[in-house]
Scaffold this active site. Sequence first.
Site, PDB file in Angstrom:
ATOM      1  N   GLY A 236       0.778  -1.234   0.000  1.00  0.00           N
ATOM      2  CA  GLY A 236       0.000   0.000   0.000  1.00  0.00           C
ATOM      3  C   GLY A 236       0.806   1.278   0.000  1.00  0.00           C
ATOM      4  O   GLY A 236       0.237   2.360   0.138  1.00  0.00           O
ATOM      5  N   GLU A 278       4.426  -6.405   1.631  1.00  0.00           N
ATOM      6  CA  GLU A 278       4.064  -6.797   0.262  1.00  0.00           C
ATOM      7  C   GLU A 278       3.877  -5.595  -0.645  1.00  0.00           C
ATOM      8  O   GLU A 278       2.770  -5.326  -1.122  1.00  0.00           O
ATOM      9  CB  GLU A 278       2.716  -7.538   0.274  1.00  0.00           C
ATOM     10  CG  GLU A 278       2.674  -8.746   1.132  1.00  0.00           C
ATOM     11  CD  GLU A 278       1.247  -9.230   1.362  1.00  0.00           C
ATOM     12  OE1 GLU A 278       1.102 -10.428   1.579  1.00  0.00           O
ATOM     13  OE2 GLU A 278       0.300  -8.408   1.329  1.00  0.00           O
ATOM     14  N   GLY A 280       3.637  -3.540  -3.960  1.00  0.00           N
ATOM     15  CA  GLY A 280       3.435  -3.835  -5.383  1.00  0.00           C
ATOM     16  C   GLY A 280       3.699  -2.564  -6.161  1.00  0.00           C
ATOM     17  O   GLY A 280       4.728  -2.391  -6.818  1.00  0.00           O
ATOM     18  N   ARG A 318      -6.954   3.109 -15.193  1.00  0.00           N
ATOM     19  CA  ARG A 318      -6.990   3.763 -13.880  1.00  0.00           C
ATOM     20  C   ARG A 318      -7.676   5.126 -13.919  1.00  0.00           C
ATOM     21  O   ARG A 318      -8.257   5.538 -12.934  1.00  0.00           O
ATOM     22  CB  ARG A 318      -5.579   3.871 -13.272  1.00  0.00           C
ATOM     23  CG  ARG A 318      -4.961   2.511 -12.953  1.00  0.00           C
ATOM     24  CD  ARG A 318      -3.741   2.592 -12.043  1.00  0.00           C
ATOM     25  NE  ARG A 318      -4.101   2.898 -10.673  1.00  0.00           N
ATOM     26  CZ  ARG A 318      -4.012   4.079 -10.113  1.00  0.00           C
ATOM     27  NH1 ARG A 318      -3.539   5.102 -10.812  1.00  0.00           N
ATOM     28  NH2 ARG A 318      -4.387   4.269  -8.872  1.00  0.00           N
ATOM     29  N   TYR A 322     -10.722   5.095 -11.555  1.00  0.00           N
ATOM     30  CA  TYR A 322     -10.514   5.800 -10.274  1.00  0.00           C
ATOM     31  C   TYR A 322     -10.383   7.312 -10.454  1.00  0.00           C
ATOM     32  O   TYR A 322     -10.007   8.005  -9.512  1.00  0.00           O
ATOM     33  CB  TYR A 322      -9.219   5.336  -9.583  1.00  0.00           C
ATOM     34  CG  TYR A 322      -8.974   3.858  -9.523  1.00  0.00           C
ATOM     35  CD1 TYR A 322      -9.821   3.015  -8.805  1.00  0.00           C
ATOM     36  CD2 TYR A 322      -7.865   3.292 -10.160  1.00  0.00           C
ATOM     37  CE1 TYR A 322      -9.570   1.656  -8.744  1.00  0.00           C
ATOM     38  CE2 TYR A 322      -7.613   1.934 -10.088  1.00  0.00           C
ATOM     39  CZ  TYR A 322      -8.467   1.128  -9.384  1.00  0.00           C
ATOM     40  OH  TYR A 322      -8.214  -0.218  -9.312  1.00  0.00           O
ATOM     41  N   CYS A 348     -14.420   2.800 -27.778  1.00  0.00           N
ATOM     42  CA  CYS A 348     -15.730   3.410 -28.025  1.00  0.00           C
ATOM     43  C   CYS A 348     -16.479   3.723 -26.745  1.00  0.00           C
ATOM     44  O   CYS A 348     -17.535   3.142 -26.475  1.00  0.00           O
ATOM     45  CB  CYS A 348     -16.533   2.504 -28.936  1.00  0.00           C
ATOM     46  SG  CYS A 348     -15.706   2.335 -30.503  1.00  0.00           S
ATOM     47  N   GLU A 349     -15.930   4.598 -25.954  1.00  0.00           N
ATOM     48  CA  GLU A 349     -16.584   5.061 -24.727  1.00  0.00           C
ATOM     49  C   GLU A 349     -16.123   6.486 -24.474  1.00  0.00           C
ATOM     50  O   GLU A 349     -14.922   6.776 -24.579  1.00  0.00           O
ATOM     51  CB  GLU A 349     -16.117   4.241 -23.516  1.00  0.00           C
ATOM     52  CG  GLU A 349     -16.364   2.785 -23.634  1.00  0.00           C
ATOM     53  CD  GLU A 349     -17.080   2.194 -22.436  1.00  0.00           C
ATOM     54  OE1 GLU A 349     -17.460   2.936 -21.514  1.00  0.00           O
ATOM     55  OE2 GLU A 349     -17.246   0.969 -22.456  1.00  0.00           O
TER      56      GLU A 349
HETATM   57  N1  LLP Z   1      -1.092  -7.100  -0.435  1.00  0.00           N
HETATM   58  C1  LLP Z   1      -2.407  -7.270  -0.591  1.00  0.00           C
HETATM   59  C2  LLP Z   1      -3.092  -8.277   0.189  1.00  0.00           C
HETATM   60  C3  LLP Z   1      -3.116  -6.494  -1.519  1.00  0.00           C
HETATM   61  O1  LLP Z   1      -4.418  -6.663  -1.646  1.00  0.00           O
HETATM   62  C4  LLP Z   1      -2.420  -5.536  -2.287  1.00  0.00           C
HETATM   63  C5  LLP Z   1      -3.120  -4.717  -3.263  1.00  0.00           C
HETATM   64  C6  LLP Z   1      -1.032  -5.410  -2.105  1.00  0.00           C
HETATM   65  C7  LLP Z   1      -0.395  -6.196  -1.155  1.00  0.00           C
HETATM   66  C8  LLP Z   1      -0.195  -4.447  -2.883  1.00  0.00           C
HETATM   67  O2  LLP Z   1      -0.585  -3.142  -2.680  1.00  0.00           O
HETATM   68  P1  LLP Z   1       0.290  -1.957  -3.314  1.00  0.00           P
HETATM   69  O3  LLP Z   1       1.622  -1.944  -2.611  1.00  0.00           O
HETATM   70  O4  LLP Z   1       0.451  -2.246  -4.752  1.00  0.00           O
HETATM   71  O5  LLP Z   1      -0.519  -0.757  -3.068  1.00  0.00           O
HETATM   72  N2  LLP Z   1      -5.832  -1.634  -8.940  1.00  0.00           N
HETATM   73  C9  LLP Z   1      -5.653  -0.680  -7.878  1.00  0.00           C
HETATM   74  C10 LLP Z   1      -4.842  -1.232  -6.747  1.00  0.00           C
HETATM   75  C11 LLP Z   1      -5.469  -2.440  -6.112  1.00  0.00           C
HETATM   76  C12 LLP Z   1      -4.624  -2.971  -5.014  1.00  0.00           C
HETATM   77  C13 LLP Z   1      -5.169  -4.222  -4.487  1.00  0.00           C
HETATM   78  N3  LLP Z   1      -4.363  -4.854  -3.498  1.00  0.00           N
HETATM   79  C14 LLP Z   1      -4.992   0.585  -8.457  1.00  0.00           C
HETATM   80  O6  LLP Z   1      -4.693   0.596  -9.644  1.00  0.00           O
HETATM   81  O7  LLP Z   1      -4.811   1.564  -7.748  1.00  0.00           O
END
Ligand code: LLP
Length: 420
Positions: A236, A278, A280, A318, A322, A348-349
């Site tokens: 996150g 974790e 991402g 995104r 969002y 087409c949107e």
């Molecule tokens: N761990 C768990 C259990 C998660 O559900 C997520 C993200 C992460 C780690 C990684 O989170 P990060 O470090 O990437 O924020 N599609 C959305 C983001 C959805 C995230 C879902 N879970 C966007 O584009 O903002």
Amino acid sequence: MTLTYINDELHLNGHSLRGLTEQYGTPLFVYDEDALRNQCRRYHSVFEGESLDYSISYASKAFTSIQMVKLLEEEDMKLDVVSAGELYTALEAGFPASHIHFHGNNKTTEEIEYALEMGIGLFVVDAMDEVALLDRLADQPVDVLLRINPGIDVNTHSYIQTGQEDSKFGLSIQNGTAQEAIDRIHSSNQLNFKGVHYHLGSQISEEGPFLKALEVVFEWLSSTSIDVEILNMGGGYGVRYTEEDVRFPIEEGFSRIIGKLKSLADEYDIAFPHIMIEPGRSIAAEAGITVYEVGVVKDIPGVSRYVSIDGGMSDHIRTPLYDAKYEVLTVDAGEGKNIDSHVVGKLCESGDVIGKNLSLPENIRRGDLIAVGTTGAYHYSMASNYNQMRKPAVVFVTEDNVREVIRRQSLKQLVENDVI
Ligand code: LLP
């Protein structure tokens, strides 16, 4: 990532973006490979500096591919997967199953069986029903974490808040279901309870919610006498899309989080657990950009100007989803003044928008290229074939190397599962 204009043309780490698109086509995802590696190393160095037992798992959902997974293994990362597909990708890359953990609020029986067969390291159990299902399907001991819901609201888009009480994820510590699930895990035949996991949400820019979560969780652990060997604090950590965004301060933030962990462990006399996180987005997002070619430029006098590019919501969801904001650069530094423009996709949107009221050269025209920044996470991985658009190619670039890591989808692939 270093983007610079050389002879009026945008370059990434010395490589001409126009040159790359001539070779790989547009739209094109371009990653700075060193930036990906550096982010992994930054996370390692904060924890190493604290002499902790820790692991950093990359959340595959942000962006995964065989070469990405190989890079992560080289950087000593572990992996979080949420589907059979993400697990398969990791295993195809030769990633050790024991370094993978499986998340998800509704893992299917088929997925659980596959992950068990492959011998993945940890399951993160997300529901009461999953305790029984996993116990029934496992024919040998399996390590599990329980995903708890600490009941913390974070200040981010509601679609990416996850740690609040009203959520499909995890089991609540407030209403007692988390403890009940842990009791059931303890009394199951095959499940070894290793600890707890929580994920508060995504794109969080400061450590406050993480500190708060630790307080809540430690108090709960102490009041319930639950012993944890592993504490997984989720991901996150926020990144910068535009100058309005504040990046999560990795070094300072984690120094405070780890400080808090140490003081809480002391205060509650809890043995210091193995710490997992974790990330991402914060590994991948700022390492990637998307390059598009401009097609139709439509002026509606006195109203607005639309600059259309050759991709859109099929590779950039995104903004429609969002209302996320991005910075857009022209690849060829145009002369003359800039005017407000809406950059839109070709799907087409009407909601197929990359950005509204962006400042782009007045003379931008068909054949010009633009680059959209910070698209390394949740772009390729959220791409779709809507309008039968093909998923773009992805290249990794270092100072002295360019390598294609995902080829552009072919037209044939679009119908390969169709019954003829
Ligand atoms: N761990 C768990 C259990 C998660 O559900 C997520 C993200 C992460 C780690 C990684 O989170 P990060 O470090 O990437 O924020 N599609 C959305 C983001 C959805 C995230 C879902 N879970 C966007 O584009 O903002």
